[in-house]
Write an enzyme that holds these catalytic residues in place. Structure first.
Site, short mmCIF file in Angstrom:
data_model
loop_
_atom_site.label_atom_id
_atom_site.label_comp_id
_atom_site.label_asym_id
_atom_site.label_seq_id
_atom_site.Cartn_x
_atom_site.Cartn_y
_atom_site.Cartn_z
N VAL A 130 46.22 -35.16 -12.88
CA VAL A 130 45.09 -34.42 -12.36
C VAL A 130 43.92 -35.38 -12.22
O VAL A 130 43.56 -36.07 -13.19
CB VAL A 130 44.72 -33.26 -13.33
CG1 VAL A 130 43.51 -32.50 -12.82
CG2 VAL A 130 45.91 -32.34 -13.53
N CYS A 131 43.32 -35.45 -11.05
CA CYS A 131 42.19 -36.34 -10.84
C CYS A 131 41.04 -35.94 -11.75
O CYS A 131 40.55 -34.81 -11.69
CB CYS A 131 41.75 -36.31 -9.39
SG CYS A 131 40.32 -37.37 -9.08
N VAL A 132 40.62 -36.85 -12.59
CA VAL A 132 39.59 -36.55 -13.58
C VAL A 132 38.26 -36.21 -12.91
O VAL A 132 37.57 -35.28 -13.33
CB VAL A 132 39.45 -37.71 -14.60
CG1 VAL A 132 38.97 -38.98 -13.94
CG2 VAL A 132 38.53 -37.31 -15.74
N ALA A 138 38.45 -32.74 -11.31
CA ALA A 138 38.53 -31.72 -12.35
C ALA A 138 37.17 -31.50 -13.01
O ALA A 138 36.78 -30.37 -13.30
CB ALA A 138 39.58 -32.09 -13.39
N LEU A 177 47.36 -34.17 -8.42
CA LEU A 177 46.55 -33.03 -8.02
C LEU A 177 45.12 -33.49 -7.78
O LEU A 177 44.50 -34.11 -8.67
CB LEU A 177 46.57 -31.95 -9.09
CG LEU A 177 47.95 -31.44 -9.51
CD1 LEU A 177 47.81 -30.34 -10.56
CD2 LEU A 177 48.76 -30.95 -8.33
#
Length: 124
Positions: free
Chosen positions: A79-81, A84, A40
């Site tokens: 999830v791409c840090v 996010a 994501l």
């Protein structure tokens, strides 16, 4: 054949649900295809927000549907840090903001998925 999915679609878009249906089809054990990576990125990181709006069964949001499916399956949803953090989905304690089954990852893990996948499908 191994597939990786890059989901960029906002949580309120039709593409977010199309991505979910594609992920579900690829995760089918009776299929010759395999879901290798689910990543994501951009506005899709809102799909992993534990505090996303939840409706009733008939009006379940895309985020709610994603979260229910991820929690019920053995799928690793990355999830791409960076994305996010920029969107306020995670703070210093990601465990309080990410829904069950979602984990933070960097673009290096996405690069690894590109190398090890036969096909990549992008949504959004």
């Amino acid at each position: 054949m191994r597939f990786s999915l890059l989901v960029n679609a906002a949580a309120d878009s039709a593409a977010a649900l199309t991505a979910l249906y594609t992920a579900q089809a690829l995760h089918n054990p009776s299929s010759d295809h395999q879901l290798y990576c689910l990543f994501l990125y951009r506005d899709a990181v809102h799909l992993a927000n534990r505090h996303a709006w939840t409706g009733d069964a008939e009006q379940a949001s895309a985020a709610q549907q994603w979260q229910q499916w991820i929690a019920s399956q053995s799928v690793e949803a990355m999830v791409c840090v960076g994305a996010a953090q920029r969107r306020g989905v995670v703070d210093s304690n990601a465990a309080t903001t990410l829904a069950e089954g979602f984990s933070l990852a960097g673009l290096g893990q996405w690069a690894d998925a590109l190398i090890n996948s036969d096909r990549v499908i992008q949504f959004g």
